[in-house]
Design an enzyme around this catalytic site. Structure first.
Site, mmCIF file in Angstrom:
data_model
loop_
_atom_site.group_PDB
_atom_site.id
_atom_site.type_symbol
_atom_site.label_atom_id
_atom_site.label_comp_id
_atom_site.label_asym_id
_atom_site.label_seq_id
_atom_site.Cartn_x
_atom_site.Cartn_y
_atom_site.Cartn_z
ATOM 1 N N LYS A 274 0.841 -1.206 0.000
ATOM 2 C CA LYS A 274 0.000 0.000 0.000
ATOM 3 C C LYS A 274 0.877 1.257 0.000
ATOM 4 O O LYS A 274 2.074 1.177 0.304
ATOM 5 C CB LYS A 274 -0.926 -0.024 1.213
ATOM 6 N N TYR B 32 15.882 30.754 6.519
ATOM 7 C CA TYR B 32 14.745 31.571 6.946
ATOM 8 C C TYR B 32 14.752 31.797 8.448
ATOM 9 O O TYR B 32 14.972 30.863 9.222
ATOM 10 C CB TYR B 32 13.425 30.883 6.583
HETATM 11 C C1 PLP Z 1 -0.337 -2.022 6.771
HETATM 12 C C2 PLP Z 1 -0.897 -3.330 7.151
HETATM 13 C C3 PLP Z 1 -0.073 -4.447 7.335
HETATM 14 C C4 PLP Z 1 1.442 -4.341 7.354
HETATM 15 O O1 PLP Z 1 1.835 -3.763 8.569
HETATM 16 P P1 PLP Z 1 3.403 -3.580 8.941
HETATM 17 O O2 PLP Z 1 3.393 -3.067 10.316
HETATM 18 O O3 PLP Z 1 3.938 -2.600 7.950
HETATM 19 O O4 PLP Z 1 4.012 -4.908 8.786
HETATM 20 C C5 PLP Z 1 -0.658 -5.670 7.547
HETATM 21 N N1 PLP Z 1 -2.015 -5.794 7.610
HETATM 22 C C6 PLP Z 1 -2.831 -4.730 7.465
HETATM 23 C C7 PLP Z 1 -4.300 -4.902 7.569
HETATM 24 C C8 PLP Z 1 -2.306 -3.472 7.241
HETATM 25 O O5 PLP Z 1 -3.130 -2.419 7.120
#
Ligand code: PLP
Length: 376
Positions: free
Chosen positions: A36, A268
């Site tokens: 994602k 700045y």
């Molecule tokens: C993002 C996510 C993961 C992965 O989590 P990590 O902490 O990056 O390993 C697994 N399952 C779900 C439902 C997620 O949203």
């Protein structure tokens, strides 16, 4: 026109992704690579391919749009949506073969209807397989209260959906063994209860990075690591358990150098005043690239393998580095994240300097920064 003139690049080593996938894949369970948010900033298509080469058999995404991008790139592995399809997206999402997660009656009905439509049009055949998410304590999404799970799955089955997966998500896998065990115990008891009404999902899954690394008993049928696939431990303490290699390094080069006398101030607000004469280097990276302005006064970079402080406010497109007595040449490589000589700056350092977690540091590296791939 070239696509890149500025020497600021996020370099992603795909061999590290393959290696990490190999480290994380349990012998008794499948590996779902979470890609994602553009593969946590690394580039989702490239990461998904490398993870599949490294042993993953599933891909996980947060958005239908993300799944669509992977399909367009020709990735045909199963892709699980990690939350319910947004209303109205069901037909398109099923049409490109995304595996739905469901947890509300409305969501399940919408998926069942879309599946029926596609079947009537001859666009799909076979059952519509879904994964049901149950909330065992994190209280983000999922069937809640968990006692509703059995009735929910029976209704889904009656609507023609096949409950092929059942999953949950841990709230504190990296820092609380007790909470994780409670959630796991509840999850396991729910799968048993479901079995008693004749629903036996092929895939039971729960483990994010922390659980995958720390608690083998959570592996079940699929593990779902994200952060650790990119080579980062969810907490520094988790690092010792596996040989994980950070896949991303963030590089730039000095664009301008000047020597300033003691008493001068830079950037700045002119808050950073020199106590002694110093060489000040300008680097073409700033908060519009995701190098957070909140790190002003704390951040360091590597030049020639040596650590130097960022001087004054980080600006939108550029930052200044106090190189002290060292006369740095324009064009010298700058490491914002990664190794250089004997030195190393980690995403965890940036997270500490900006008061956040490594996840956010990685996702924040903006689209303006070109990604370059090694070992593709
Ligand atoms: C993002 C996510 C993961 C992965 O989590 P990590 O902490 O990056 O390993 C697994 N399952 C779900 C439902 C997620 O949203």
């Amino acid at each position: 026109m070239r696509t890149q003139y500025r020497p600021t690049t996020a370099v992603v080593d795909l061999e590290a992704i393959r290696h990490n996938a190999g480290q994380l894949k349990p012998s008794s369970a499948e590996l779902l690579a979470v890609v994602k948010a553009n593969g946590y900033g690394h580039g989702d298509v490239a990461v998904a391919r490398a993870a599949l080469e490294g042993g993953a058999t599933w891909i996980g995404v947060a958005l239908v749009e993300e799944g669509a991008r992977l399909r367009e790139a020709g990735i045909d592995a199963p892709i699980l949506m990690l939350s319910q399809f947004p209303p109205g997206s069901e037909r398109d999402a099923l049409g490109i073969g995304l595996t739905p997660t469901v947890y509300t009656d409305e969501g399940a009905t919408a998926v069942a209807r879309a599946a029926a439509t596609l079947r009537a049009e001859g666009l799909t055949d076979g059952p519509c397989r879904v994964h049901v998410k149950v909330d065992t304590g994190m209280h983000r999404v999922g069937v809640f209260p968990p006692e509703n799970l059995i009735a929910f799955c029976e209704r889904a089955r009656d609507e023609g959906l096949e409950v092929d997966g059942l999953w949950t998500h841990f709230a504190r896998s990296e820092d609380s063994a007790d909470t994780t065990k409670q959630q796991l115990d509840l999850f396991v008891s729910l799968t048993t209860a479901l079995g008693e009404v004749g629903i036996t999902p092929r895939y039971r899954h729960a483990a994010n990075s922390g659980a995958t690394v720390l608690y083998p008993e959570t592996h079940l049928d699929i593990v779902r690591p994200g952060l650790s696939l990119y080579g980062l431990p969810p907490l520094p303490a988790v690092a010792a358990h596996l040989d994980l290699r950070p896949a991303l390094s963030w590089r730039s080069a000095v664009s301008f150098v000047k020597h300033l006398p003691a008493g001068e101030a830079v950037s700045y607000g002119l808050q950073y005043r020199l106590a002694k004469d110093a060489w000040i280097a300008t680097v073409p990276v700033g908060y519009a690239d995701g190098y957070s302005r909140r790190m002003s006064g704390r951040a360091h970079v590597l030049i020639g393998g040596k650590r130097y402080p960022v001087a004054g406010s980080i600006t939108m497109d550029q930052l200044l580095v106090d190189c002290g007595d060292d006369r740095i040449e324009p064009g010298s490589e700058v490491a914002l994240i990664g190794r250089q000589g004997e030195g190393e700056i980690t995403a965890q350092d940036l997270a500490d300097w900006s008061g956040t977690v490594t996840y956010e540091v990685l996702c924040a590296i903006s689209e303006r920064v070109p990604r370059e791939y090694l070992h593709s």
